[in-house]
Design a protein around this motif. Sequence first.
Motif, PDB file in Angstrom:
ATOM      1  N   LEU A 105      -8.622  -9.909   2.641  1.00 13.90           N
ATOM      2  CA  LEU A 105      -9.259  -8.642   2.993  1.00 13.90           C
ATOM      3  C   LEU A 105      -8.455  -7.467   2.446  1.00 13.90           C
ATOM      4  O   LEU A 105      -9.028  -6.512   1.902  1.00 13.90           O
ATOM      5  N   ALA A 106      -7.131  -7.518   2.587  1.00 11.12           N
ATOM      6  CA  ALA A 106      -6.292  -6.416   2.099  1.00 11.12           C
ATOM      7  C   ALA A 106      -6.414  -6.263   0.590  1.00 11.12           C
ATOM      8  O   ALA A 106      -6.413  -5.141   0.065  1.00 11.12           O
ATOM      9  N   SER A 107      -6.550  -7.383  -0.118  1.00  9.49           N
ATOM     10  CA  SER A 107      -6.666  -7.310  -1.582  1.00  9.49           C
ATOM     11  C   SER A 107      -7.981  -6.666  -2.014  1.00  9.49           C
ATOM     12  O   SER A 107      -8.119  -6.248  -3.159  1.00  9.49           O
ATOM     13  N   HIS A 108      -8.942  -6.566  -1.093  1.00  9.36           N
ATOM     14  CA  HIS A 108     -10.220  -5.926  -1.375  1.00  9.36           C
ATOM     15  C   HIS A 108     -10.291  -4.510  -0.790  1.00  9.36           C
ATOM     16  O   HIS A 108     -11.371  -3.916  -0.745  1.00  9.36           O
ATOM     17  N   GLY A 109      -9.153  -3.986  -0.340  1.00  5.09           N
ATOM     18  CA  GLY A 109      -9.141  -2.596   0.076  1.00  5.09           C
ATOM     19  C   GLY A 109      -9.309  -2.356   1.557  1.00  5.09           C
ATOM     20  O   GLY A 109      -9.842  -1.304   1.950  1.00  5.09           O
ATOM     21  N   TYR A 110      -8.841  -3.279   2.408  1.00  9.34           N
ATOM     22  CA  TYR A 110      -8.850  -3.084   3.852  1.00  9.34           C
ATOM     23  C   TYR A 110      -7.419  -3.143   4.376  1.00  9.34           C
ATOM     24  O   TYR A 110      -6.565  -3.843   3.807  1.00  9.34           O
ATOM     25  N   VAL A 111      -7.174  -2.418   5.461  1.00  6.90           N
ATOM     26  CA  VAL A 111      -5.906  -2.537   6.175  1.00  6.90           C
ATOM     27  C   VAL A 111      -6.151  -3.400   7.405  1.00  6.90           C
ATOM     28  O   VAL A 111      -6.952  -3.036   8.275  1.00  6.90           O
ATOM     29  N   VAL A 112      -5.510  -4.552   7.443  1.00  8.11           N
ATOM     30  CA  VAL A 112      -5.669  -5.483   8.564  1.00  8.11           C
ATOM     31  C   VAL A 112      -4.486  -5.317   9.508  1.00  8.11           C
ATOM     32  O   VAL A 112      -3.325  -5.381   9.078  1.00  8.11           O
ATOM     33  N   ALA A 113      -4.776  -5.095  10.785  1.00 11.75           N
ATOM     34  CA  ALA A 113      -3.740  -4.966  11.811  1.00 11.75           C
ATOM     35  C   ALA A 113      -3.916  -6.114  12.807  1.00 11.75           C
ATOM     36  O   ALA A 113      -4.845  -6.107  13.618  1.00 11.75           O
ATOM     37  N   ALA A 114      -3.038  -7.114  12.708  1.00 14.75           N
ATOM     38  CA  ALA A 114      -3.133  -8.304  13.558  1.00 14.75           C
ATOM     39  C   ALA A 114      -2.090  -8.227  14.663  1.00 14.75           C
ATOM     40  O   ALA A 114      -0.936  -7.862  14.420  1.00 14.75           O
ATOM     41  N   LEU A 115      -2.508  -8.605  15.866  1.00 12.04           N
ATOM     42  CA  LEU A 115      -1.666  -8.425  17.040  1.00 12.04           C
ATOM     43  C   LEU A 115      -1.059  -9.732  17.527  1.00 12.04           C
ATOM     44  O   LEU A 115      -1.698 -10.788  17.491  1.00 12.04           O
ATOM     45  N   ASP A 116       0.178  -9.635  18.008  1.00 11.97           N
ATOM     46  CA  ASP A 116       0.725 -10.604  18.940  1.00 11.97           C
ATOM     47  C   ASP A 116       0.497 -10.038  20.334  1.00 11.97           C
ATOM     48  O   ASP A 116       0.776  -8.855  20.585  1.00 11.97           O
TER      49      ASP A 116
END
Length: 472
Positions: free
Chosen positions: A244-255
């Motif tokens: 997803l990031a390589s296609h121009g999104y910022v992914v914020a994944a949580l612990d």
Amino acid sequence: MTDIITGLNLSPLEILTLLSALALVVARWLPADARPRVTIAAGAVFLLSVVVLCVTGLRWQLLPVLAGAIVAAPFAVSPLVRGHARRVRWWLALPGTVACACLIITGPLAAWAFPIPVLPEPSGRYAVGTRVLQWTDQDRPETFTPDPQDRRTVVVQLWYPAQNSPADVPRAQYLGRTEDEARTVSEALASGVGLPGFLFDGVPRARTHSVADAPVADGRFPVVLFSPGSSGVRTQNTAWAEDLASHGYVVAALDHPYDSAAVVLDDGRTITSATVSTGDRDEDDRLAEDWTAIRAADLGFVLTRLEALDQGPDPLAGRLDTTRVAATGHSMGGAAALQAARQDRRVDAVIDLDGYPRGPLSPTLTQPTLALTQAITPDTDPRYLPQLTDVLTHGTATNYRLTIPDTAHLTFMDGPLFLPPVPSIVGSLGRSEGPHVVATTSLAFLDTVLRNGSGDLAGTLSTYGELSVYDH
């Protein structure tokens, strides 16, 4: 020599060790003039390879290979040392040869079942950067501890479009910021499913395609919040997040501390999971609703912090488009994404990766939603499909449920990359195809709803499985 060859699940050095061990085993059956040369060469290569492996890190999967070679070595070397001594008769030697060969072959089979994960190359045009942040919500008490002064803390990993880094820049560690953290998390995940930690000792050795703290690319990028499955961790969908990031999104994944298997905080403390099922279905449903509500609040809090990050003195300032936000999650994380969307109108879209909806079904879901599910079987909870259908039917936007054949619950995270390829566990799409399908369908949906894509979303999704569209 230590890089893993995809498909073989062994490094060149490990393959050399395996072949030299087999040569020692079969040397006894070679013609008399070739036997000494093969034995000496195989023995020398084997010893040298083992020494190097012990220095670089010997995987447990190679132990059967070592055992088979060690058992065979005296029988291969003895005739060379004793000169004209007679060899063991063939009908006595044959069972031993077969036994040693079978023992050696166990090694690559174990490496195939429990490999070092090789993450698929991101398919987009951007390089990928990553960083880990820790935030404390001063407005929320930590309900998992008795201390009234304790406040809810979350650890967040970002994957974002980055500027290209030189090829020799090290790629980020998989499963943690350091190999020690990755090993802590890996052992906690194994313990959570009742398996010994050494089975997954290859997972902390893996590297991703991201560069830690890489300079962000130019542009403003939609934000994708991600909550992992029950006892899952922020890195469990790294392949998906990188794509997803390589296609121009910022992914914020949580612990989610006290829910995730293991969360390593900035001060070095490790918080392990405290969410335990009771075995009573009604009580477990109530607990799951409570845990889902905490996760949903975590997602909203992280979005608020990302908004502040975009406005503050940070390398990502001006790059986070928090007016285009998707809440996503796997399993219980999918339920948390649905809850977060109901409670927070800043969320514009939802992706539920095989998650059972939890908690109140009101207010009505107004955001377009994509639910990816495994095939429904007689073993599936009979409440799952009606509950999910109810959520999607009563929403006010166009919603989609895509049932992907040959998948299992863990197909929708990185499981196929490092778990045994057992269909009931990770599906039967293969190690790379499962993550590819999940990323491709997610991207098609996000591009349509967050970027006003003009493609035929229903047509694209339907090529990957059975699609139901709930058009309102």
